[in-house]
Design a protein around this motif. Structure first.
Motif, PDB file in Angstrom:
ATOM      1  N   LEU A   4       0.895  -1.104   0.094  1.00 31.02           N
ATOM      2  CA  LEU A   4       0.103  -0.013   0.015  1.00 31.02           C
ATOM      3  C   LEU A   4       0.780   1.147  -0.024  1.00 31.02           C
ATOM      4  O   LEU A   4       1.517   1.496   0.956  1.00 31.02           O
ATOM      5  CB  LEU A   4      -1.108  -0.023   1.259  1.00 31.02           C
ATOM      6  N   VAL A   5       0.889   2.152  -1.142  1.00 24.67           N
ATOM      7  CA  VAL A   5       1.637   3.109  -1.340  1.00 24.67           C
ATOM      8  C   VAL A   5       1.098   4.433  -1.164  1.00 24.67           C
ATOM      9  O   VAL A   5       0.186   4.711  -1.719  1.00 24.67           O
ATOM     10  CB  VAL A   5       2.411   2.946  -2.622  1.00 24.67           C
ATOM     11  N   TYR A   6       1.720   5.239  -0.551  1.00 25.42           N
ATOM     12  CA  TYR A   6       1.291   6.660  -0.386  1.00 25.42           C
ATOM     13  C   TYR A   6       1.598   7.515  -1.389  1.00 25.42           C
ATOM     14  O   TYR A   6       2.971   7.524  -1.671  1.00 25.42           O
ATOM     15  CB  TYR A   6       1.697   7.132   0.971  1.00 25.42           C
ATOM     16  N   HIS A   7       0.776   8.074  -2.265  1.00 25.15           N
ATOM     17  CA  HIS A   7       1.365   9.061  -3.429  1.00 25.15           C
ATOM     18  C   HIS A   7       0.823  10.237  -3.089  1.00 25.15           C
ATOM     19  O   HIS A   7       0.762  11.188  -4.197  1.00 25.15           O
ATOM     20  CB  HIS A   7       0.440   8.382  -4.606  1.00 25.15           C
ATOM     21  N   GLY A   8       0.651  11.146  -1.984  1.00 23.22           N
ATOM     22  CA  GLY A   8       0.274  12.337  -1.636  1.00 23.22           C
ATOM     23  C   GLY A   8      -1.091  12.337  -1.116  1.00 23.22           C
ATOM     24  O   GLY A   8      -1.799  11.270  -0.859  1.00 23.22           O
ATOM     25  N   PRO A   9      -1.327  13.309  -0.519  1.00 23.64           N
ATOM     26  CA  PRO A   9      -2.656  13.486   0.462  1.00 23.64           C
ATOM     27  C   PRO A   9      -3.882  13.036  -0.563  1.00 23.64           C
ATOM     28  O   PRO A   9      -3.936  13.592  -1.594  1.00 23.64           O
ATOM     29  CB  PRO A   9      -2.553  15.345   0.437  1.00 23.64           C
ATOM     30  N   GLY A  10      -4.415  12.046   0.105  1.00 19.20           N
ATOM     31  CA  GLY A  10      -5.625  11.648  -0.496  1.00 19.20           C
ATOM     32  C   GLY A  10      -5.383  10.634  -1.468  1.00 19.20           C
ATOM     33  O   GLY A  10      -6.414  10.044  -2.001  1.00 19.20           O
ATOM     34  N   GLN A  11      -4.168  10.009  -1.666  1.00 19.75           N
ATOM     35  CA  GLN A  11      -3.847   9.084  -2.710  1.00 19.75           C
ATOM     36  C   GLN A  11      -2.936   8.062  -2.118  1.00 19.75           C
ATOM     37  O   GLN A  11      -1.973   8.146  -1.799  1.00 19.75           O
ATOM     38  CB  GLN A  11      -3.278   9.712  -3.848  1.00 19.75           C
ATOM     39  N   ILE A  12      -3.546   6.831  -2.269  1.00 22.39           N
ATOM     40  CA  ILE A  12      -3.147   5.582  -1.739  1.00 22.39           C
ATOM     41  C   ILE A  12      -3.306   4.692  -2.844  1.00 22.39           C
ATOM     42  O   ILE A  12      -4.384   4.625  -3.804  1.00 22.39           O
ATOM     43  CB  ILE A  12      -3.358   4.987  -0.492  1.00 22.39           C
ATOM     44  N   ALA A  13      -2.316   3.477  -3.123  1.00 21.87           N
ATOM     45  CA  ALA A  13      -2.612   2.411  -4.155  1.00 21.87           C
ATOM     46  C   ALA A  13      -2.145   1.276  -3.886  1.00 21.87           C
ATOM     47  O   ALA A  13      -0.628   1.073  -2.935  1.00 21.87           O
ATOM     48  CB  ALA A  13      -2.173   2.889  -5.452  1.00 21.87           C
ATOM     49  N   TRP A  14      -2.712   0.197  -3.901  1.00 24.72           N
ATOM     50  CA  TRP A  14      -1.966  -1.193  -3.922  1.00 24.72           C
ATOM     51  C   TRP A  14      -1.107  -1.535  -4.842  1.00 24.72           C
ATOM     52  O   TRP A  14      -1.523  -1.990  -6.075  1.00 24.72           O
ATOM     53  CB  TRP A  14      -3.146  -2.373  -3.729  1.00 24.72           C
ATOM     54  N   ASP A  15       0.131  -1.163  -4.936  1.00 25.32           N
ATOM     55  CA  ASP A  15       1.038  -1.117  -6.048  1.00 25.32           C
ATOM     56  C   ASP A  15       2.004  -2.393  -5.962  1.00 25.32           C
ATOM     57  O   ASP A  15       2.361  -2.817  -4.840  1.00 25.32           O
ATOM     58  CB  ASP A  15       1.518   0.094  -5.823  1.00 25.32           C
ATOM     59  N   LYS A  16       2.730  -2.677  -7.113  1.00 26.61           N
ATOM     60  CA  LYS A  16       3.842  -3.570  -7.215  1.00 26.61           C
ATOM     61  C   LYS A  16       5.138  -2.524  -6.779  1.00 26.61           C
ATOM     62  O   LYS A  16       5.339  -1.691  -7.395  1.00 26.61           O
ATOM     63  CB  LYS A  16       4.086  -4.174  -8.423  1.00 26.61           C
ATOM     64  N   VAL A  17       5.697  -3.072  -6.026  1.00 27.86           N
ATOM     65  CA  VAL A  17       7.260  -2.363  -5.542  1.00 27.86           C
ATOM     66  C   VAL A  17       8.348  -3.353  -5.368  1.00 27.86           C
ATOM     67  O   VAL A  17       8.103  -4.589  -5.525  1.00 27.86           O
ATOM     68  CB  VAL A  17       6.931  -1.717  -4.238  1.00 27.86           C
ATOM     69  N   MET A  18       9.653  -2.844  -5.106  1.00 26.89           N
ATOM     70  CA  MET A  18      10.827  -3.675  -5.114  1.00 26.89           C
ATOM     71  C   MET A  18      10.546  -4.542  -3.533  1.00 26.89           C
ATOM     72  O   MET A  18       9.926  -4.081  -2.762  1.00 26.89           O
ATOM     73  CB  MET A  18      12.074  -3.020  -4.887  1.00 26.89           C
ATOM     74  N   ASP A  19      11.107  -5.756  -3.862  1.00 27.76           N
ATOM     75  CA  ASP A  19      11.176  -6.578  -2.657  1.00 27.76           C
ATOM     76  C   ASP A  19      12.279  -5.796  -1.628  1.00 27.76           C
ATOM     77  O   ASP A  19      13.237  -5.609  -1.979  1.00 27.76           O
ATOM     78  CB  ASP A  19      11.445  -7.876  -3.038  1.00 27.76           C
ATOM     79  N   GLY A 315      -8.471  -9.331   3.195  1.00 29.46           N
ATOM     80  CA  GLY A 315      -7.058 -10.002   2.454  1.00 29.46           C
ATOM     81  C   GLY A 315      -6.212  -8.771   2.335  1.00 29.46           C
ATOM     82  O   GLY A 315      -6.818  -7.637   2.193  1.00 29.46           O
ATOM     83  N   LEU A 316      -5.069  -9.239   2.313  1.00 32.81           N
ATOM     84  CA  LEU A 316      -3.933  -7.862   1.961  1.00 32.81           C
ATOM     85  C   LEU A 316      -4.401  -7.135   0.669  1.00 32.81           C
ATOM     86  O   LEU A 316      -4.290  -5.856   0.866  1.00 32.81           O
ATOM     87  CB  LEU A 316      -2.582  -8.442   1.839  1.00 32.81           C
ATOM     88  N   SER A 317      -4.914  -7.732  -0.179  1.00 31.90           N
ATOM     89  CA  SER A 317      -5.127  -6.869  -1.561  1.00 31.90           C
ATOM     90  C   SER A 317      -6.124  -6.015  -1.499  1.00 31.90           C
ATOM     91  O   SER A 317      -6.315  -5.138  -2.260  1.00 31.90           O
ATOM     92  CB  SER A 317      -5.364  -8.160  -2.970  1.00 31.90           C
ATOM     93  N   ARG A 318      -7.145  -6.146  -0.316  1.00 30.42           N
ATOM     94  CA  ARG A 318      -8.161  -5.274  -0.292  1.00 30.42           C
ATOM     95  C   ARG A 318      -7.771  -4.034   0.818  1.00 30.42           C
ATOM     96  O   ARG A 318      -8.781  -3.636   1.361  1.00 30.42           O
ATOM     97  CB  ARG A 318      -9.224  -6.232   0.179  1.00 30.42           C
ATOM     98  N   MET A 319      -6.777  -3.855   0.770  1.00 30.41           N
ATOM     99  CA  MET A 319      -6.102  -2.402   1.600  1.00 30.41           C
ATOM    100  C   MET A 319      -6.828  -1.419   1.354  1.00 30.41           C
ATOM    101  O   MET A 319      -7.424  -0.768   2.440  1.00 30.41           O
ATOM    102  CB  MET A 319      -4.671  -2.334   1.324  1.00 30.41           C
ATOM    103  N   GLU A 320      -7.252  -0.937   0.250  1.00 31.69           N
ATOM    104  CA  GLU A 320      -8.098   0.252   0.058  1.00 31.69           C
ATOM    105  C   GLU A 320      -9.337   0.222   0.431  1.00 31.69           C
ATOM    106  O   GLU A 320      -9.688   1.371   1.088  1.00 31.69           O
ATOM    107  CB  GLU A 320      -7.955   0.678  -1.400  1.00 31.69           C
ATOM    108  N   ASP A 321     -10.112  -1.007   0.398  1.00 34.48           N
ATOM    109  CA  ASP A 321     -11.299  -1.275   1.222  1.00 34.48           C
ATOM    110  C   ASP A 321     -11.249  -1.132   2.409  1.00 34.48           C
ATOM    111  O   ASP A 321     -12.069  -0.586   3.390  1.00 34.48           O
ATOM    112  CB  ASP A 321     -11.681  -2.806   0.652  1.00 34.48           C
TER     113      ASP A 321
END
Length: 351
Positions: A4-19, A315-321
């Motif tokens: 779950l990545v923070y992209h600035g105020p009001g913006q988050i997304a379940w993204d693919k990132v480096m291990d 589940g982890l993938s439902r982080m935004e929910d």
């Protein structure tokens, strides 16, 4: 991995990132089996903590399995199940030697999900792992275990312990969210005369009574009962608003204690013109998690029951929910939301 990545105020997304990888010899890599969302995460999402930079993986509470450790980690190893503390402790500076890990001056303090990538992910790098993780008792359920990352020690240390709750006290907890309710539960250990929970949400007032409060009231009724009467021995501020802090100062008795837990994103007025002669002690602080072993003993021995603090699982993938549900907790009755590793999405081995 996904996180779950923070992209600035009001913006988050379940993204693919480096291990994550071992960066320092005191690091551990932990597979996240359960994590949760905290009110502080909402403050970050609302842009109230500018030190959190876009691109940061959020979260600072987790339990999981150790996958790898640096060469200077000695207390845990691959395969161990651990609780990841919300604060990082170097273990060697003066605050750490005093068990005030939240004030660590050796590179620790609140790091995860703030200054470095956090726990709302499939894997997390934990700095100073010897002092920042604790083995999970085998009998402890995941949903209970994750409460020891922050919620329970925060409520106890910053609220109950700092407030000097004692037998026979009248204790008022202002704010009946997860932290406030955990304060109700841990205050009960000290046999106060009565515990009163205060909130504006009817569902949270109902939860407070279920979890051990003797009564649960709206602020106006409480003012009539205490402000013009004997006052409360201990007032625990767990809401983090200017109005809730002022309420605390009005209902505390002369010689009483105000223990502030709430994270204040806005200035709160201290009315010294009304307090200067009352011998009131006001404490603030950040969790240290030094009480975690004792609290674990209370739960595993059956003296403290914490499962009712968790009301929703995902589940982890439902982080935004999970963020959406948690952010409307005062309306829906949501307390803690816990997110579990999804077996179908992960093989169980570190990518």
């Amino acid at each position: 991995m996904r996180a779950l990545v923070y992209h600035g105020p009001g913006q988050i997304a379940w993204d693919k990132v480096m291990d994550p990888a071992i960066e320092d010899p005191t690091d551990a890599i932990v597979r996240v089996d359960a994590t949760t969302v905290c009110g502080t995460d909402l403050h970050i999402l609302h842009g109230e903590l500018p030190e959190v930079k876009p691109g940061t993986v959020l979260g600072h509470e987790a339990v999981g399995e150790v996958m790898d450790v640096g060469r200077e980690v000695h207390s845990i190893g691959p395969g161990d199940q651990v609780i990841v503390s919300s604060v990082t402790a170097c273990g060697h500076c003066q605050p750490c030697r005093d068990n005030t890990f939240g004030q660590c001056r050796g590179g620790g303090g609140w790091m995860l999900g703030d200054l470095i990538n956090g726990t709302q992910a499939e894997f997390v790098r934990v700095p100073f792992a010897d002092y920042s993780t604790r083995r999970t008792p085998g009998t402890l359920a995941l949903d209970d275990a994750v409460l020891f990352s922050e919620v329970l020690p925060t409520a106890y240390e910053v609220g109950v312990r700092n407030g000097h709750v004692s037998p026979g006290d009248t204790v008022v907890v202002v704010g009946a969210g997860p932290i406030g309710l955990a304060a109700v539960m841990t205050a009960r250990i000290y046999s106060p005369r009565r515990i009163i929970a205060v909130d504006l949400s009817s569902s949270r007032l109902e939860a407070a009574v279920r979890l051990g409060a003797d009564s649960a009231e709206l602020p106006g009724r409480l003012m009539a009962d205490l402000a013009d009467g004997p006052g409360a021995d201990v007032v625990i501020e767990a809401a983090g608003t200017p109005d809730s802090f002022v309420l605390c100062t009005r209902i505390v008795r002369s010689g009483g204690h105000i223990a502030n837990i709430g994270m204040h994103g806005k200035p709160a007025t201290l009315h010294l013109e009304a307090l200067w002669r009352k011998n009131v002690t006001i404490s603030t602080g950040q969790v240290d998690t030094s009480s975690t072993p004792w609290l674990l003993d209370l739960v595993t021995s059956g003296r403290l029951h914490v499962s009712q603090l968790v009301t929703h699982t995902f589940g982890l993938s439902r982080m935004e929910d999970a963020y959406e549900v948690f952010s409307h907790g005062t309306d829906t009755g949501t307390l803690k939301v816990v997110l579990h590793r999804e077996e179908s999405a992960l093989s169980g081995d570190r990518p």
